[in-house]
Design a protein around this motif. Structure first.
Motif: not given
Length: 598
Positions: A301-329
């Motif tokens: 994950a990469v997350r960033r926060r930008s302050t636009l003004s004293n009363d506002s802010s912008l949060n944005y980011g990118l996520d990546a996920d992967a999973d796998e399984i090895d099973s006899n069933n």
């Protein structure tokens, strides 16, 4: 026939919606939460219902994370064994696989089966706080956060110290725990270890749970670096857990993560989890049927926060996920997904708060899910605030849902992902005196819920999509702070389901929610030396009789030598949280903790 769920709780350690543990009455804006929000904020400014437990306060009064989560009336724990040996967790009547479990904001949900989501890989002593988000959380966390999310948070040590704990109890129970912490100028190290074991309250219900962790934090010119390594090993007798069989199971879990601040506005994180599950259907004859599963997952994950003004802010980011399984069933399978999100926070004169966000998540094969959210809060006057939110959430089938086969259960490779719209709103009142209260009304509309059903008692359970379930509920709580550092809390949650159980079809999970849950809880601290708490809960699950459970614990809360005593199920009630799986009767544990600090 329409059904209702009712929860009634008095729990001094439970935060009132957005309030911290009542063991220490909150000062406005003092406690900061990080769950359900894109940026850490004071509880009083959160537009979502978040419950926070401080696990560093009076830790000898609580044996496991189960003792904390039971104080939240919207959380349902369906245990198969004592002390969370294996437990299914759900929030607001959602299924156990519709709840997301996090460790420092990183996912630990198991790709094989939601039964292992609460297989937390580190000791409770390594956790400083547990936060529970009620309602959809997919905009921030992605898949699985349909009913809610539970976030286990660690923290930098407060001092250099050594803690050792040993205890014994009936049913052959014994526990050993250790914490070693070093706090330096620019870095810290904390090592924890725990072992709980029992010969079982009945045959084939023994267990031995061990876990250990290491967390290192240090400061550099880039910012703080956090390295966490944890692992657990849990063999246990599984009589009746997955059918009418004297089974046995052993799970192992490994977790590693690194989080790095890049200045004041950017944070990157990476996590890796490996989980193995060895299952024997007939404990004394493994040759009859045995499964071995190994699942792995990676996330960045990469997350960033930008302050636009004293009363506002912008949060944005990118996520990546992967999973796998090895099973006899289940065979060998893998999948990945990528996501991007953005959220805009606005406030006006510290009275009106507005948050608008959206997430787009793309899966293997090109399928995608869109998860928007909007939440708002407004102070009507001092101590009185209104909140409201609307969110969309989704969940992918686990590998067990898709591919599992045994004599009692059948997966379905044609299952569709689940999705849900979640709406909530209500007032909270905290004038700063001895009484505070909150009320939340919520509504969730589910589509393509995944459940296991069968037509006859002798048929195997078959994974199936169930269409268009809807749940409407209300959460209400009142907290009373009493003299001499005592507190009592009363909470009520009611849930109305729009669809009755399917005619002629038995459901394994969707319709096993509590229809009534009442709890009385009290916490007190006397003379800065002695602490005690008690909890009496009465639960009635849909279609079953009500049952009471009474817990009581006491300990010395200061000094280097701290004895403790815990009573579980003091009422000696015979009950089942999962049909056919009996829970232990009355049990008592006593022991001693020794603290050496610099």
């Amino acid at each position: 026939m329409k059904k209702w769920i009712v929860f009634l709780v008095l729990a001094p350690s439970l935060a009132l919606a957005q309030r911290p543990s009542s063991a220490n009455p909150p000062v406005p804006d003092e406690t900061v939460v990080v769950t359900g929000t894109f940026d850490p904020i004071p509880l009083s400014e959160s537009n979502r219902t978040v419950v926070s437990f401080n696990t560093e306060e009076n830790p000898l009064l609580y044996h496991s994370w189960v003792d904390y989560l039971r104080l939240d009336p919207s959380v349902d724990l369906e245990q198969r064994g004592a002390a969370g040996v294996q437990a299914d967790l759900s929030v607001r009547g959602a299924s156990f696989e519709q709840s997301l479990v996090l460790l420092n904001g990183l996912r630990v949900n198991d790709a094989q089966s939601g039964h292992h989501n609460m297989d937390i890989p580190l000791p409770l002593e390594a956790v400083s706080r547990i936060e529970v988000l009620h309602g959809a959380g997919s905009t921030l966390y992605g898949a699985d956060a349909v009913g809610g999310a539970v976030n286990f948070l660690t923290a930098r040590p407060r001092t250099t110290e050594l803690r050792e704990r040993i205890g014994f109890g009936n049913f052959g129970f014994n526990e050993q725990r250790i914490l070693v912490a070093y706090l330096g100028g620019r870095w810290s190290e904390q090592l924890t270890g725990s072992r709980d074991a029992s010969s079982g309250f009945r045959p084939d219900r023994d267990y031995r749970s061990s876990s250990a962790s290491s967390e290192t934090r240090f400061e550099s010119v880039l910012g703080e670096t956090d390295l966490l390594f944890a692992g657990s090993d849990r063999p246990f007798g599984a009589d009746q857990f997955y059918g009418n069989f004297p089974s046995w199971e052993r799970t192992k879990s490994w977790f590693a993560s690194i989080r790095q601040d890049l200045g004041q506005t950017t944070n990157v994180a990476f996590g890796y989890r490996r989980h193995s599950d060895e299952f024997v259907l007939i404990r004394d004859n493994p040759a009859v049927y045995e499964n071995n599963h190994v699942s792995q997952s990676w996330q960045g994950a990469v997350r960033r926060r930008s302050t636009l003004s004293n009363d506002s802010s912008l949060n944005y980011g990118l996520d990546a996920d992967a999973d796998e399984i090895d099973s006899n069933n289940l065979g060998h399978h893998s999948r990945n997904r990528e996501a991007g999100y953005v959220n805009l926070d606005l406030q006006s004169f510290h009275r009106v708060f507005l948050s608008v966000g959206a997430r787009e998540e793309i899966f293997s094969g090109g399928n995608a899910q869109f998860a928007p959210t909007i939440a708002s809060g407004i102070w009507l006057r001092k101590g009185l605030r209104l909140r409201a939110s609307a969110s969309r959430a989704f969940r992918l089938p686990t590998y067990t849902d898709l591919y599992y086969r045994d004599p009692a259960n059948l997966g379905n490779p044609f299952l569709k992902p689940e999705s849900a719209w979640d709406f909530e709103g209500g007032p909270e009142w905290n004038p700063g005196g001895r009484i505070s209260a909150q009320l939340t009304v919520f509504h969730r509309r589910d589509h393509n819920d995944i459940d296991y059903v069968k037509n006859t008692p002798t048929s195997p359970w078959q994974a199936t999509n169930i269409q268009n379930l809807a749940f409407t509920g209300v959460e209400a709580s009142v907290m009373f702070k009493l003299p001499r550092s005592q507190a009592v809390q009363l909470a009520y949650t009611g849930l109305h389901g729009s669809q009755q159980p399917l005619p002629g079809v038995m459901s394994k999970y969707v319709f096993n929610y509590p229809s009534h849950n009442a709890t009385f809880s009290w916490l007190g601290q006397f003379g800065n030396v002695f602490s005690a708490r008690t909890r009496v809960g009465v639960v009635q699950r849909l279609g079953h009789d009500a049952y009471p459970v009474w817990d009581l614990s006491a300990s010395r809360s200061h000094g280097r030598i701290r004895p403790y005593l815990e009573f579980s199920n003091l009422s000696n009630t015979g009950y089942e949280e999962i049909s056919g799986v009996a829970m232990p009767g009355r049990s008592v544990t006593g022991g001693l903790e020794l603290i050496l600090a610099r």
